[in-house]
Enzyme design. Sequence first.
Site, mmCIF file in Angstrom:
data_model
loop_
_atom_site.group_PDB
_atom_site.id
_atom_site.type_symbol
_atom_site.label_atom_id
_atom_site.label_comp_id
_atom_site.label_asym_id
_atom_site.label_seq_id
_atom_site.Cartn_x
_atom_site.Cartn_y
_atom_site.Cartn_z
ATOM 1 N N LYS A 264 -16.614 -7.857 3.738
ATOM 2 C CA LYS A 264 -15.833 -6.900 2.950
ATOM 3 C C LYS A 264 -16.550 -6.521 1.659
ATOM 4 O O LYS A 264 -17.091 -7.389 0.969
ATOM 5 C CB LYS A 264 -14.465 -7.504 2.600
ATOM 6 C CG LYS A 264 -13.646 -7.860 3.838
ATOM 7 C CD LYS A 264 -12.455 -6.969 4.015
ATOM 8 C CE LYS A 264 -11.283 -7.499 3.251
ATOM 9 N NZ LYS A 264 -10.084 -6.709 3.467
ATOM 10 N N CYS B 16 10.772 0.213 -33.304
ATOM 11 C CA CYS B 16 11.817 -0.053 -34.303
ATOM 12 C C CYS B 16 11.482 -1.224 -35.219
ATOM 13 O O CYS B 16 12.327 -1.623 -36.038
ATOM 14 C CB CYS B 16 13.157 -0.283 -33.607
ATOM 15 S SG CYS B 16 13.214 -1.851 -32.728
ATOM 16 N N CYS C 260 8.315 -4.651 -32.528
ATOM 17 C CA CYS C 260 8.479 -3.516 -31.627
ATOM 18 C C CYS C 260 7.788 -2.283 -32.214
ATOM 19 O O CYS C 260 8.009 -1.945 -33.378
ATOM 20 C CB CYS C 260 9.969 -3.245 -31.419
ATOM 21 S SG CYS C 260 10.268 -1.740 -30.472
ATOM 22 N N TYR D 256 -12.675 1.173 18.683
ATOM 23 C CA TYR D 256 -13.789 0.242 18.482
ATOM 24 C C TYR D 256 -13.784 -1.003 19.349
ATOM 25 O O TYR D 256 -14.629 -1.865 19.190
ATOM 26 C CB TYR D 256 -13.905 -0.154 17.015
ATOM 27 C CG TYR D 256 -12.607 -0.632 16.382
ATOM 28 C CD1 TYR D 256 -11.935 -1.735 16.853
ATOM 29 C CD2 TYR D 256 -12.094 0.052 15.277
ATOM 30 C CE1 TYR D 256 -10.767 -2.154 16.258
ATOM 31 C CE2 TYR D 256 -10.920 -0.366 14.674
ATOM 32 C CZ TYR D 256 -10.254 -1.473 15.180
ATOM 33 O OH TYR D 256 -9.105 -1.888 14.590
ATOM 34 N N ASP E 283 -10.494 1.528 6.996
ATOM 35 C CA ASP E 283 -9.322 1.037 6.274
ATOM 36 C C ASP E 283 -8.091 1.831 6.703
ATOM 37 O O ASP E 283 -7.713 2.812 6.090
ATOM 38 C CB ASP E 283 -9.569 1.190 4.765
ATOM 39 C CG ASP E 283 -8.601 0.356 3.973
ATOM 40 O OD1 ASP E 283 -7.873 -0.445 4.578
ATOM 41 O OD2 ASP E 283 -8.574 0.510 2.742
ATOM 42 N N GLU F 109 -20.589 -2.353 12.737
ATOM 43 C CA GLU F 109 -19.744 -1.143 12.673
ATOM 44 C C GLU F 109 -19.093 -1.069 11.310
ATOM 45 O O GLU F 109 -19.051 -2.062 10.581
ATOM 46 C CB GLU F 109 -18.601 -1.250 13.698
ATOM 47 C CG GLU F 109 -19.048 -1.291 15.111
ATOM 48 C CD GLU F 109 -17.935 -1.793 16.021
ATOM 49 O OE1 GLU F 109 -16.746 -1.703 15.650
ATOM 50 O OE2 GLU F 109 -18.278 -2.287 17.101
ATOM 51 N N CYS G 226 11.976 -6.391 -26.860
ATOM 52 C CA CYS G 226 12.522 -6.005 -28.151
ATOM 53 C C CYS G 226 14.025 -6.277 -28.047
ATOM 54 O O CYS G 226 14.699 -5.692 -27.197
ATOM 55 C CB CYS G 226 12.265 -4.521 -28.410
ATOM 56 S SG CYS G 226 13.312 -3.875 -29.729
ATOM 57 N N LYS H 48 -15.915 -0.981 8.865
ATOM 58 C CA LYS H 48 -14.545 -1.512 8.910
ATOM 59 C C LYS H 48 -13.637 -0.444 8.312
ATOM 60 O O LYS H 48 -13.584 -0.256 7.098
ATOM 61 C CB LYS H 48 -14.460 -2.819 8.127
ATOM 62 C CG LYS H 48 -13.095 -3.471 8.236
ATOM 63 C CD LYS H 48 -13.158 -4.892 7.722
ATOM 64 C CE LYS H 48 -11.846 -5.617 7.710
ATOM 65 N NZ LYS H 48 -10.625 -4.911 7.747
ATOM 66 N N CYS I 31 17.254 0.247 -30.930
ATOM 67 C CA CYS I 31 15.855 0.641 -30.759
ATOM 68 C C CYS I 31 15.837 2.019 -30.074
ATOM 69 O O CYS I 31 16.321 2.167 -28.939
ATOM 70 C CB CYS I 31 15.124 -0.385 -29.900
ATOM 71 S SG CYS I 31 13.452 0.106 -29.483
HETATM 72 S S1 IVH Z 1 -12.597 -5.368 15.718
HETATM 73 C C1 IVH Z 1 -10.921 -8.523 18.476
HETATM 74 N N1 IVH Z 1 -13.705 -3.354 14.489
HETATM 75 O O1 IVH Z 1 -9.869 -4.822 10.639
HETATM 76 C C2 IVH Z 1 -11.223 -7.220 17.816
HETATM 77 N N2 IVH Z 1 -11.656 -4.177 13.631
HETATM 78 O O2 IVH Z 1 -9.317 -7.491 9.409
HETATM 79 C C3 IVH Z 1 -10.912 -7.278 16.385
HETATM 80 N N3 IVH Z 1 -10.841 -2.923 11.681
HETATM 81 O O3 IVH Z 1 -7.162 -5.831 12.592
HETATM 82 C C4 IVH Z 1 -10.995 -6.021 15.669
HETATM 83 N N4 IVH Z 1 -12.475 -1.471 11.586
HETATM 84 O O4 IVH Z 1 -7.456 -3.315 12.180
HETATM 85 C C5 IVH Z 1 -12.674 -4.204 14.521
HETATM 86 N N5 IVH Z 1 -14.821 -1.559 13.547
HETATM 87 C C6 IVH Z 1 -13.777 -2.392 13.566
HETATM 88 C C7 IVH Z 1 -12.736 -2.303 12.618
HETATM 89 C C8 IVH Z 1 -11.686 -3.230 12.680
HETATM 90 C C9 IVH Z 1 -11.329 -1.859 11.044
HETATM 91 C C10 IVH Z 1 -9.586 -3.618 11.288
HETATM 92 C C11 IVH Z 1 -8.673 -3.970 12.428
HETATM 93 C C12 IVH Z 1 -8.458 -5.443 12.312
HETATM 94 C C13 IVH Z 1 -8.827 -5.720 10.901
HETATM 95 C C14 IVH Z 1 -9.266 -7.148 10.727
#
Ligand code: IVH
Length: 694
Positions: free
Chosen positions: A328, A425, A422, A241, A122, A118, A440, A120, A446
């Site tokens: 990441k 000055c 500086c 998720y 932000d 999936e 400075c 991640k 200055c």
């Molecule tokens: S699963 C036990 N799925 O990433 C379940 N987390 O660094 C754990 N996050 O605290 C989370 N997208 O806030 C999961 N598709 C995704 C996510 C996700 C973003 C965040 C979440 C978590 C953090 C961990």
Amino acid sequence: MLFASVNKEDVKARIDKLTELLNQYNYNYYVLSKTAISDFEFDALLKELDTLENEFPELQNPNSPNLKVGGTITKEFENVKHKYPMLSLSNTYNEEELNEFDTRIKKIIGEDYKYVCELKFDGLAISLTYKKGELYSAVTRGDGTHGDNVTANVKTIKAIPHKLKPGNYPDEFVIRGEVFMHRATFDRLNEKLKIALEAKGFDEDEIQEQLYKNPRNFASGTLKQQNSSEVAKRPLDAFLYFLYTDNSIVETHYESLKKASEWGFQVSDHFKLCNNMSEVFEFINKYESERKNLSYEIDGVVIKVNNFLQQEELGFTAKTPRWAIAYKYKAENVSTVLEKITYQVGRTGAITPVANLKPVTLAGTTVKRASLYNADEIERLDLHENDTVFVEKGGEIIPKITSVDSEKRLSNSKKINYINNCPECETELVRKDGDAIHYCPNESACPQQLIGKIDHFIGRRAMNIDSLGTETVAGLFKKGLIKTFADLYDLKAEQLLNLEFEVGEEDIKKRSLKIKSVENILSGIEKSKQIPFERVLFALGIRMVGETVAKKLSKQFRSIEKLAVASFEELKDIHEIGEKIAENVVNYFAQKSNLELCEKLKLHGLKLEISASENANFSNTLQGKSFLVSGVFSKSRDEIKNQIENNGGRNVSSVSKSLDFLLAGDKMGPEKIKKATDLNIKVINEQDFLEMLT
Ligand code: IVH
């Protein structure tokens, strides 16, 4: 009364019907991105519901879409225990570690398993509890075991259903997801905020400080707003998720996502069942290049073992599940050419080197400058003239240079040496042992420092002379009309009228002061004489004496005369003042020019002591005592906190052994009281507190 003769049951039925219809349309629109009816028809139904709800508020359905646009003012977020602790994920940035993760999995559960990949997202994690198909609570991650109950705010998020569609969901379950803000919303709202701040007369630095740094930051600031109608104005979105149920409805995570989506939750389309690591890497690579096309930010990919029984078998470490990992992405970076380094001089004489770059697009914005922080940073990067550098945008607005592309370095290019003098000055710069910054030392002459000090003095949070701006101050200074901020109070209309000066850095223009501006400037200066002592003290610009410290010092010493003779020991013993601040205060008043400056301000009628009426509110009755104020009181919590400080006490934000009193108001969470009683801390109410002051 419009509806005098109607049958209430009919009205209730209609309200419920309209609620259901409108929620369904909202769901179609916000979650499925499908439009089932025209805006006009939608608005007509909403209007009908509005009218009925206004006339019969007692019949309003708790799932009313009108509740979705907020209006609830939460006094303080309740702290709630998570049924399932909100753990984080272990992270990796490289393929090797990801393969090691896979090897560990294989060792424990054998060969037969699949992964779900999936995105991640932000944003901020949120935990939603549903009871009998209705949203019961929405709680932030907090410390993982307890979080803030932000249900009223989350109810304004259109993608989070108040009521689920019919389905085989359990009577009670928890679903976790991420609340986020779309990039376009962030840009639009931050730009709006910028315009509003400019109109209020904030200067560039103050604006930068107050703007949100990125969509995540904005989303988090929004979710923590106390007033949910404010939240409703800043559209947030959410993807769900992870589903937690005691008795599993399905066997795999993949199926649970599908189910969640059927029940009405917004689940991202970008997920995939992967049979092996090469499919996992394919998914990772695909989104590494596609992430820039998404309307929201992601910072990686989450890889989860699909089967719930296998997840159980793998279990958890203290902090993270063993069945999932986050891969990441590295922050976005580009390379560009370093054109030159300029050096800015701050009001305290601190020098900040800035890299001027050949303009380049990075994460959607044009980057022309990057912060270089100090001489050590230039050394660390081993910067040479005209180097090609890699620029990265992390969480901050101002990007930074991460490294130099040494292959592109020209053979004859010279190493960059930090300046010795500086740029304003010519005074030789100094760098104290252990300090990363060059200064400075020409504090009294200055020009850039003097302009900076006046600019700080007139600032909104200091003397608030908003009819003067940075450019006018610089103009008046360059024309020789002011040398220090005390000179502002000697300015006369005839000196200012039709005064011409240049403004702008690159695109220089001439400006001339007209009668209206002159009147505004002079009345603004006059009005500033009413600013209270604590802000005048802040306006003086003593190193490290910010607003909070100035407030503390003014309450403690009550006049500039008393502060000016305070000893280093006396100062450092004040809670949260510390040695460095004490040293700066003593040094400031040791200089004759500063004493003269204060004297001049006093002669001009500025408030250099606490006024008699303010004095009446002060005492040392609570000296040395710490308080935690929690709950709802007859006046605002801020007023109570002020009373504590005005009487010599100290406010703290959590229960700990060193706390003296927990000042408990109404509706305060039982957890805090329990913790305080366990630690033998006195719990007092508002009446007890008032008695302490008499
Ligand atoms: S699963 C036990 N799925 O990433 C379940 N987390 O660094 C754990 N996050 O605290 C989370 N997208 O806030 C999961 N598709 C995704 C996510 C996700 C973003 C965040 C979440 C978590 C953090 C961990």
